[in-house]
Design an enzyme around this catalytic site. Structure first.
Site, PDB file in Angstrom:
ATOM      1  N   LYS A 116     -34.963 -27.917  12.332  1.00 32.38           N
ATOM      2  CA  LYS A 116     -35.768 -29.282  12.487  1.00 32.38           C
ATOM      3  C   LYS A 116     -34.795 -30.234  11.496  1.00 32.38           C
ATOM      4  CE  LYS A 116     -40.274 -27.692  13.509  1.00 32.38           C
ATOM      5  NZ  LYS A 116     -41.729 -27.713  13.203  1.00 32.38           N
ATOM      6  N   LYS A 199     -36.443 -21.633  23.727  1.00 28.33           N
ATOM      7  CA  LYS A 199     -37.809 -21.535  23.358  1.00 28.33           C
ATOM      8  C   LYS A 199     -38.817 -22.481  23.761  1.00 28.33           C
ATOM      9  CE  LYS A 199     -39.929 -22.606  19.403  1.00 28.33           C
ATOM     10  NZ  LYS A 199     -40.772 -22.399  18.021  1.00 28.33           N
ATOM     11  N   LYS A 202     -43.392 -27.470  21.942  1.00 26.89           N
ATOM     12  CA  LYS A 202     -44.501 -28.639  21.898  1.00 26.89           C
ATOM     13  C   LYS A 202     -43.450 -29.926  22.015  1.00 26.89           C
ATOM     14  CE  LYS A 202     -47.323 -26.342  18.825  1.00 26.89           C
ATOM     15  NZ  LYS A 202     -47.693 -26.836  17.243  1.00 26.89           N
TER      16      LYS A 202
HETATM   17  P1  AMP Z   1     -46.040 -23.506  16.240  1.00 25.88           P
HETATM   18  O1  AMP Z   1     -46.311 -24.115  17.564  1.00 25.88           O
HETATM   19  O2  AMP Z   1     -44.631 -23.584  15.755  1.00 25.88           O
HETATM   20  O3  AMP Z   1     -47.228 -24.032  15.415  1.00 25.88           O
HETATM   21  O4  AMP Z   1     -46.332 -21.959  16.534  1.00 25.88           O
HETATM   22  C1  AMP Z   1     -47.635 -21.370  16.462  1.00 25.88           C
HETATM   23  C2  AMP Z   1     -47.639 -19.963  17.113  1.00 25.88           C
HETATM   24  O5  AMP Z   1     -47.053 -19.764  18.213  1.00 25.88           O
HETATM   25  C3  AMP Z   1     -46.591 -19.088  16.057  1.00 25.88           C
HETATM   26  O6  AMP Z   1     -47.109 -17.827  16.220  1.00 25.88           O
HETATM   27  C4  AMP Z   1     -45.382 -19.101  17.041  1.00 25.88           C
HETATM   28  O7  AMP Z   1     -44.457 -18.030  16.955  1.00 25.88           O
HETATM   29  C5  AMP Z   1     -45.927 -19.110  18.455  1.00 25.88           C
HETATM   30  N1  AMP Z   1     -45.018 -19.610  19.454  1.00 25.88           N
HETATM   31  C6  AMP Z   1     -44.550 -20.995  19.456  1.00 25.88           C
HETATM   32  N2  AMP Z   1     -43.709 -21.095  20.411  1.00 25.88           N
HETATM   33  C7  AMP Z   1     -43.566 -20.032  21.116  1.00 25.88           C
HETATM   34  C8  AMP Z   1     -43.004 -19.631  22.229  1.00 25.88           C
HETATM   35  N3  AMP Z   1     -42.197 -20.330  22.947  1.00 25.88           N
HETATM   36  N4  AMP Z   1     -43.033 -18.273  22.772  1.00 25.88           N
HETATM   37  C9  AMP Z   1     -44.065 -17.497  21.972  1.00 25.88           C
HETATM   38  N5  AMP Z   1     -44.477 -17.643  20.895  1.00 25.88           N
HETATM   39  C10 AMP Z   1     -44.429 -18.994  20.412  1.00 25.88           C
END
Ligand code: AMP
Ligand code: TRP
Length: 337
Positions: A116, A199, A202
């Protein structure tokens, strides 16, 4: 009869942009699956979200959306405590103590920070750097034993363990409960449909690589139809050789509960096109009822507020207890008994 106490789990998602299928399969679906076996705390981590610039109105709406999605996906607000991080001042209070016990060197090694901060230009917000210690505070405040997250958060949970053990070494072994990451066997790393070596995120520049929880049936179908697949025509599971196809297979397995092998078997003699269309159908079937329920919940803010008030009250009982314990250990003066 011996009463066995349930273990505690805690997790959260940043309400930035819109939640993706990755968030759902890597985190939320797994929370739903295990919630009845644990004492559960689930939150929207809006304080983490502002480590990158957010538009205030969007952040607020995304926070409501995140909470509504948790419930719509099957989190039971009657048995789990649901809350919004910024409503609990204890998180930043404990974070300060962790800032004084975490090391610059270990924060510098965090992959997400490197990622980031490489995108912010010269002015890297301090919060982006210290963020894993706020996450550690989120977890340690509730004496959580398990933290159900996707693969990308494993490093942050490891850091939480290191810092907890360090604090225990200084202030007494029972200062903090040392947590563990709990990562699903399939779905822990959903990949981008256009760049299946990255991966699903968002904030991807190309939105057609991400499935958002709010995508229409039509968008879901189009995105899967255009998903990048690999050379060759056999449907086999191998993330090195066939990242695109393997991603679709894992998405199916994560939703249906089948093994990877069972999904691969179903596609013997079939073509990539079948896999794409049927993956879209399975995803649609899973997401559409959640979308309907999310909309219903968002239309009744009063009920969401009731759930969040109750969740915050329940969370405060545990958070206050931990904070007092740590304040005493550290040597801060407290007047109450
Ligand atoms: P975040 O969007 O970074 O707040 O992630 C929130 C949760 O979603 C965390 O537990 C991440 O590990 C999971 N997560 C985010 N992106 C992925 C993805 N592409 N595949 C699997 N888990 C994800
Ligand atoms: N850092 C996590 C992410 O970006 C979100 C998060 C914040 C979290 N605090 C947490 C996850 C505590 C689990 C437990 O995905």
């Amino acid at each position: 009869m011996a009463v066995t106490q349930k273990k505690t789990i805690l997790s959260g998602i940043q309400p930035t942009n819109r939640l993706t299928l990755g968030n759902y399969l890597g985190a939320i679906k797994n929370w739903v699956k295990i919630q009845s076996d644990y004492t559960c705390f689930f939150m929207a981590v809006d304080q983490h979200a502002i480590t990158t610039r957010q538009k205030p109105e969007e952040l607020r709406e995304n926070t409501w959306f995140a909470i509504a999605s948790y419930i719509a996906a099957g989190i039971d607000p009657a048995t789990c405590s649901l809350f919004i991080q910024s409503q609990m001042p204890q998180h930043t209070q404990l974070a300060w103590i962790l800032y004084c016990n975490g090391y610059m060197g270990e924060l510098n090694r965090m992959t997400q920070f490197k990622d980031k901060s490489s995108k912010t230009g010269a002015n890297i917000p301090v919060g982006l750097f210290t963020y894993p210690l706020l996450m550690a505070a989120d977890i340690l405040l509730y004496d959580a034993q398990l933290v159900p997250v996707g693969e990308d958060q494993k490093q942050h949970v490891e850091l939480t363990r290191d810092v907890a053990q360090r604090v225990n070494g200084i202030y007494g072994e029972d200062a903090f409960v040392v947590p563990e990451a709990f990562i699903p066997k399939v779905g822990a790393r959903v990949m981008d449909l256009q760049t299946p070596t990255a991966k699903m995120s968002k904030s991807a520049v190309n939105e057609s690589g991400s499935i958002f929880l709010a995508d229409s049936a039509d968008q879901i179908e189009k995105k899967f139809k255009r998903a990048v697949t690999d050379s060759g025509s056999d449907i086999t599971f191998d993330f090195n050789e066939k990242p695109g196809v393997s991603n679709l297979i894992s998405i199916q397995a994560a939703i249906t509960g089948e093994t990877i092998d069972a999904v691969v078997q179903r596609y013997q003699g079939k073509q990539y096109g079948h896999l794409k269309v049927e993956t879209a159908e399975i995803v649609r079937g899973e997401l559409l009822p959640i979308q309907l329920k999310t909309r219903e919940l968002l239309a009744d803010r009063g009920e969401l507020i009731r759930i969040l008030r109750l969740g915050a009250e329940q969370a405060a009982v545990v958070a206050d207890r931990t904070l007092k314990r740590i304040y005493d250990r550290v040597g801060f003066v407290r007047f109450e008994s």
